[in-house]
Scaffold this motif. Structure first.
Motif, PDB file in Angstrom:
ATOM      1  N   ASP A  16       0.809  -1.216   0.000  1.00 22.20           N
ATOM      2  CA  ASP A  16       0.000   0.000   0.000  1.00 22.20           C
ATOM      3  C   ASP A  16       0.843   1.267   0.000  1.00 22.20           C
ATOM      4  OD1 ASP A  16      -2.122  -1.676   0.024  1.00 22.20           O
ATOM      5  OD2 ASP A  16      -2.800  -1.213   2.059  1.00 22.20           O
ATOM      6  N   ALA A  17       1.982   1.216   0.700  1.00 22.61           N
ATOM      7  CA  ALA A  17       2.818   2.414   0.811  1.00 22.61           C
ATOM      8  C   ALA A  17       3.399   2.836  -0.532  1.00 22.61           C
ATOM      9  CB  ALA A  17       3.946   2.160   1.809  1.00 22.61           C
ATOM     10  N   GLN A  18       3.428   1.913  -1.505  1.00 27.09           N
ATOM     11  CA  GLN A  18       4.029   2.225  -2.794  1.00 27.09           C
ATOM     12  C   GLN A  18       2.994   2.569  -3.870  1.00 27.09           C
ATOM     13  OE1 GLN A  18       6.697  -0.911  -3.995  1.00 27.09           O
ATOM     14  NE2 GLN A  18       7.599  -1.112  -1.946  1.00 27.09           N
ATOM     15  N   LEU A  19       1.734   2.617  -3.506  1.00 25.98           N
ATOM     16  CA  LEU A  19       0.692   2.899  -4.488  1.00 25.98           C
ATOM     17  C   LEU A  19       0.576   4.399  -4.744  1.00 25.98           C
ATOM     18  CD1 LEU A  19      -2.153   0.491  -3.256  1.00 25.98           C
ATOM     19  CD2 LEU A  19      -0.427   0.076  -5.010  1.00 25.98           C
ATOM     20  N   PRO A  20       0.204   4.798  -5.962  1.00 28.97           N
ATOM     21  CA  PRO A  20      -0.029   6.228  -6.232  1.00 28.97           C
ATOM     22  C   PRO A  20      -1.263   6.716  -5.495  1.00 28.97           C
ATOM     23  CG  PRO A  20      -0.695   4.895  -8.102  1.00 28.97           C
ATOM     24  CD  PRO A  20      -0.021   3.960  -7.143  1.00 28.97           C
ATOM     25  N   GLY A  21      -1.405   8.033  -5.364  1.00 32.77           N
ATOM     26  CA  GLY A  21      -2.538   8.597  -4.654  1.00 32.77           C
ATOM     27  C   GLY A  21      -3.863   8.329  -5.355  1.00 32.77           C
ATOM     28  N   PHE A  22      -4.921   8.232  -4.557  1.00 34.54           N
ATOM     29  CA  PHE A  22      -6.241   7.928  -5.107  1.00 34.54           C
ATOM     30  C   PHE A  22      -6.735   9.050  -6.014  1.00 34.54           C
ATOM     31  CE2 PHE A  22     -10.904   8.352  -4.698  1.00 34.54           C
ATOM     32  CZ  PHE A  22     -11.281   7.160  -5.303  1.00 34.54           C
ATOM     33  N   GLY A  23      -6.606  10.273  -5.582  1.00 39.01           N
ATOM     34  CA  GLY A  23      -7.130  11.400  -6.345  1.00 39.01           C
ATOM     35  C   GLY A  23      -6.481  11.543  -7.709  1.00 39.01           C
ATOM     36  N   ILE A  24      -5.155  11.466  -7.757  1.00 41.86           N
ATOM     37  CA  ILE A  24      -4.453  11.649  -9.024  1.00 41.86           C
ATOM     38  C   ILE A  24      -4.714  10.473  -9.954  1.00 41.86           C
ATOM     39  CG2 ILE A  24      -2.261  10.571  -8.336  1.00 41.86           C
ATOM     40  CD1 ILE A  24      -2.703  13.787 -10.420  1.00 41.86           C
ATOM     41  N   THR A  25      -4.876   9.270  -9.389  1.00 41.76           N
ATOM     42  CA  THR A  25      -5.186   8.096 -10.213  1.00 41.76           C
ATOM     43  C   THR A  25      -6.585   8.219 -10.804  1.00 41.76           C
ATOM     44  OG1 THR A  25      -3.786   6.711  -8.803  1.00 41.76           O
ATOM     45  CG2 THR A  25      -5.351   5.585 -10.240  1.00 41.76           C
ATOM     46  N   LEU A  26      -7.530   8.620  -9.976  1.00 36.44           N
ATOM     47  CA  LEU A  26      -8.903   8.758 -10.446  1.00 36.44           C
ATOM     48  C   LEU A  26      -9.004   9.835 -11.527  1.00 36.44           C
ATOM     49  CD1 LEU A  26     -11.741   7.609  -9.883  1.00 36.44           C
ATOM     50  CD2 LEU A  26     -12.115   9.532  -8.336  1.00 36.44           C
ATOM     51  N   LEU A  27      -8.293  10.941 -11.332  1.00 36.01           N
ATOM     52  CA  LEU A  27      -8.293  12.002 -12.339  1.00 36.01           C
ATOM     53  C   LEU A  27      -7.742  11.495 -13.665  1.00 36.01           C
ATOM     54  CD1 LEU A  27      -8.552  14.955 -13.263  1.00 36.01           C
ATOM     55  CD2 LEU A  27      -6.252  15.348 -12.331  1.00 36.01           C
ATOM     56  N   THR A  28      -6.684  10.712 -13.606  1.00 32.30           N
ATOM     57  CA  THR A  28      -6.074  10.181 -14.825  1.00 32.30           C
ATOM     58  C   THR A  28      -7.035   9.252 -15.566  1.00 32.30           C
ATOM     59  OG1 THR A  28      -3.901  10.294 -13.739  1.00 32.30           O
ATOM     60  CG2 THR A  28      -4.058   8.979 -15.746  1.00 32.30           C
ATOM     61  N   VAL A  29      -7.736   8.401 -14.815  1.00 35.48           N
ATOM     62  CA  VAL A  29      -8.667   7.441 -15.421  1.00 35.48           C
ATOM     63  C   VAL A  29      -9.860   8.160 -16.040  1.00 35.48           C
ATOM     64  CG1 VAL A  29     -10.266   5.557 -14.934  1.00 35.48           C
ATOM     65  CG2 VAL A  29      -8.006   5.554 -13.895  1.00 35.48           C
ATOM     66  N   LEU A  30     -10.384   9.152 -15.338  1.00 32.85           N
ATOM     67  CA  LEU A  30     -11.615   9.809 -15.778  1.00 32.85           C
ATOM     68  C   LEU A  30     -11.385  10.970 -16.737  1.00 32.85           C
ATOM     69  CD1 LEU A  30     -13.694   9.884 -12.457  1.00 32.85           C
ATOM     70  CD2 LEU A  30     -13.771   8.210 -14.312  1.00 32.85           C
ATOM     71  N   LEU A  31     -10.134  11.359 -16.958  1.00 35.60           N
ATOM     72  CA  LEU A  31      -9.867  12.516 -17.811  1.00 35.60           C
ATOM     73  C   LEU A  31     -10.508  12.406 -19.200  1.00 35.60           C
ATOM     74  CD1 LEU A  31      -8.452  15.251 -18.107  1.00 35.60           C
ATOM     75  CD2 LEU A  31      -6.419  14.014 -18.948  1.00 35.60           C
ATOM     76  N   PRO A  32     -10.444  11.255 -19.894  1.00 33.50           N
ATOM     77  CA  PRO A  32     -11.069  11.209 -21.230  1.00 33.50           C
ATOM     78  C   PRO A  32     -12.565  11.501 -21.201  1.00 33.50           C
ATOM     79  CG  PRO A  32      -9.624   9.326 -20.903  1.00 33.50           C
ATOM     80  CD  PRO A  32      -9.756  10.002 -19.572  1.00 33.50           C
ATOM     81  N   VAL A  33     -13.256  10.943 -20.222  1.00 34.75           N
ATOM     82  CA  VAL A  33     -14.701  11.160 -20.131  1.00 34.75           C
ATOM     83  C   VAL A  33     -15.001  12.621 -19.802  1.00 34.75           C
ATOM     84  CG1 VAL A  33     -16.814  10.529 -18.907  1.00 34.75           C
ATOM     85  CG2 VAL A  33     -15.130   8.767 -19.490  1.00 34.75           C
ATOM     86  N   ILE A  34     -14.220  13.212 -18.889  1.00 36.63           N
ATOM     87  CA  ILE A  34     -14.413  14.618 -18.515  1.00 36.63           C
ATOM     88  C   ILE A  34     -14.228  15.528 -19.726  1.00 36.63           C
ATOM     89  CG2 ILE A  34     -13.494  16.531 -17.136  1.00 36.63           C
ATOM     90  CD1 ILE A  34     -12.709  14.415 -15.013  1.00 36.63           C
ATOM     91  N   LEU A  35     -13.157  15.292 -20.489  1.00 39.82           N
ATOM     92  CA  LEU A  35     -12.881  16.136 -21.652  1.00 39.82           C
ATOM     93  C   LEU A  35     -13.945  15.965 -22.736  1.00 39.82           C
ATOM     94  CD1 LEU A  35      -8.988  15.756 -21.999  1.00 39.82           C
ATOM     95  CD2 LEU A  35     -10.287  17.670 -21.026  1.00 39.82           C
TER      96      LEU A  35
END
Length: 447
Positions: free
Chosen positions: A223-242
């Motif tokens: 868990d300590a090596q995982l990327p942050g939840f917010g930045i990961t979610l933003l990256t995944v959802l960026l295409p739909v948002i745009l």
């Protein structure tokens, strides 16, 4: 060409696909190619134009969709290798609690499935399902079935997935409206097919205590090596948002203005996915300590498994083009219009038949859209967004032995063929029928 003869040709073509692929286990690409050529010749199309017609259909399909496939696969690879998918899963499980993990897995499947193919999302997330089942003590099917329901729902219904994008283009539907209606249609259907059905079938389908594949994935990224939840979610959802911003650009600015042009540009499916992939190189790559060489290797390696998917999409486009150029499609239009067939039901039924025949929901959706789109063009009151969703719903029905997803689910969950039919295949059918019901309800209320 007499309409009855054209309809007969279409029926024979579909039956040929079923027999050659499901019964004789022949390569789907070769079968679609051969059946397309035979149908064109039987329809009286000049021999010197048959191959050109098929090639044109393949080229038209892949000219845009190949970009979607490549970019979506790269984004999925970055999610997998960075641990971003695991971060999304862990965060949502904390929010939902261990007793509600089946709901958490449904929404994980929907979120992570947005930019990736079903197969990519499944392989990416199934290690999380193994870990969740072990850590919470819940049956594996109760955890895994909601996950695949979420993945399958967005795969069949939600742009920017390639089949949905092709259907959207064929029907000239608005992408923003289609995405919003896809959420309204897909989420209830996925709930019914996922958590609800999993609670019924899970206790009735005991799986072996030992799962060799699961053992390989139980020790995941710390868990300590995982990327942050917010930045990961933003990256995944960026295409739909745009894409949503581009679709509703006229709400924010005046048509023809610089901002309007910019929002439409970045809202294009290709550009929005490209921007998300580039963002992922930084947020899920360089920020996680990956080198540029490592990122290059990931993005190169991940494309090889998409070759057959790409070929099948091209073949489906070629089949649809032959239907049009040979006059079969026009004759079917005449029959359908004279019979006053519901376009939504017709789109669903055609996609369901092709899905059962060839196994691929992508090919089913593309083929059905190619047949129904000319009919919709003669019906000015047709709801094009709902036609996209009806086509997608039909393309999800009853996955069986001619579908690669069937064997993927079977092998990873260590089930027998009978258990897979009772769980995964029935889940897909519930998802298909449930989505159709929602489409018909929305149509009735004038959505």
């Amino acid at each position: 060409m007499p309409p009855a003869y054209a309809v007969g040709l279409a029926v024979i073509a579909v039956l040929a696909l079923i027999i050659l692929i499901a019964r004789f286990k022949l390569n789907p690409f070769i079968v679609i190619f051969v059946v397309s050529l035979a149908m064109a010749l039987a329809a009286g199309m000049p021999a010197d134009k048959v191959v050109k017609s098929f090639e044109t259909g393949v080229g038209n399909s892949l000219g845009h969709i190949a970009i979607i496939i490549a970019l979506g696969t790269m984004l999925g690879k970055m999610l997998a290798e960075s641990g971003g998918a695991a971060q999304i899963a862990n965060t949502l499980i904390r929010w939902f609690g261990p007793n509600n993990v089946h709901w958490a897995m449904l929404f994980i499947g929907i979120l992570v499935g947005l930019p990736v193919f079903f197969e990519v999302g499944f392989v990416l997330l199934i290690p999380i399902a193994f870990n969740v089942a072990k850590n919470t003590g819940r049956p594996l099917l109760l955890v895994a079935l909601p996950l695949v329901a979420g993945l399958s729902a967005v795969h069949g219904l939600m742009p920017p997935h390639p089949a949905a994008m092709l259907a959207l283009q064929a029907f000239h539907a608005d992408i923003g409206k289609t995405i919003l209606l896809a959420l309204i249609v897909g989420i209830p259907a996925a709930i019914l097919a996922g958590p609800v059905y999993a609670m019924f079938i899970g206790p009735r389908t005991p799986l072996p205590a030992e799962n060799p594949l699961a053992e390989q994935f139980l020790n995941h990224i710390p868990d300590a090596q995982l990327p942050g939840f917010g930045i990961t979610l933003l990256t995944v959802l960026l295409p739909v948002i745009l894409m949503l911003l581009g679709s509703f650009a006229d709400v924010f600015t005046s048509p023809g203005s610089g901002l309007f042009i910019l929002l439409n540009f970045i809202g294009n499916a290709d550009i929005s996915l490209l921007l998300a992939v580039i963002l992922s190189f930084y947020t899920l790559g360089l920020m996680r300590g990956m080198t540029r060489e490592t990122i290059l290797k990931f993005t190169n390696d991940c494309l090889a498994p998409t070759a057959m998917i790409t070929l099948l999409i091209g073949a489906g486009g070629g089949f649809g083009r032959v239907l049009i150029d040979s006059g079969v499609s026009h004759a079917i239009v005449t029959v359908a219009l004279s019979a006053h067939v519901s376009l939504l039901l017709l789109a669903w039924l055609l996609a369901a038949v092709v899905r059962l025949a060839v196994g691929s929901s992508t090919v089913a959706m593309i083929t059905s859209a190619g047949i129904v789109a000319p009919i919709a063009a003669h019906a000015p009151d047709a709801n094009t967004a709902l036609l996209v969703l009806a086509t997608g719903a039909g393309s999800l029905i009853f996955s069986h032995v001619n579908d690669g997803g069937f064997w993927l689910v079977k092998q990873y969950l260590n089930m027998t063929v009978e258990q897979t039919l009772k769980s995964w295949s029935v889940l897909e059918t519930i998802l298909s029928v449930g989505a159709l019901a929602m489409v018909l309800i929305l149509s009735a209320v004038g959505a």
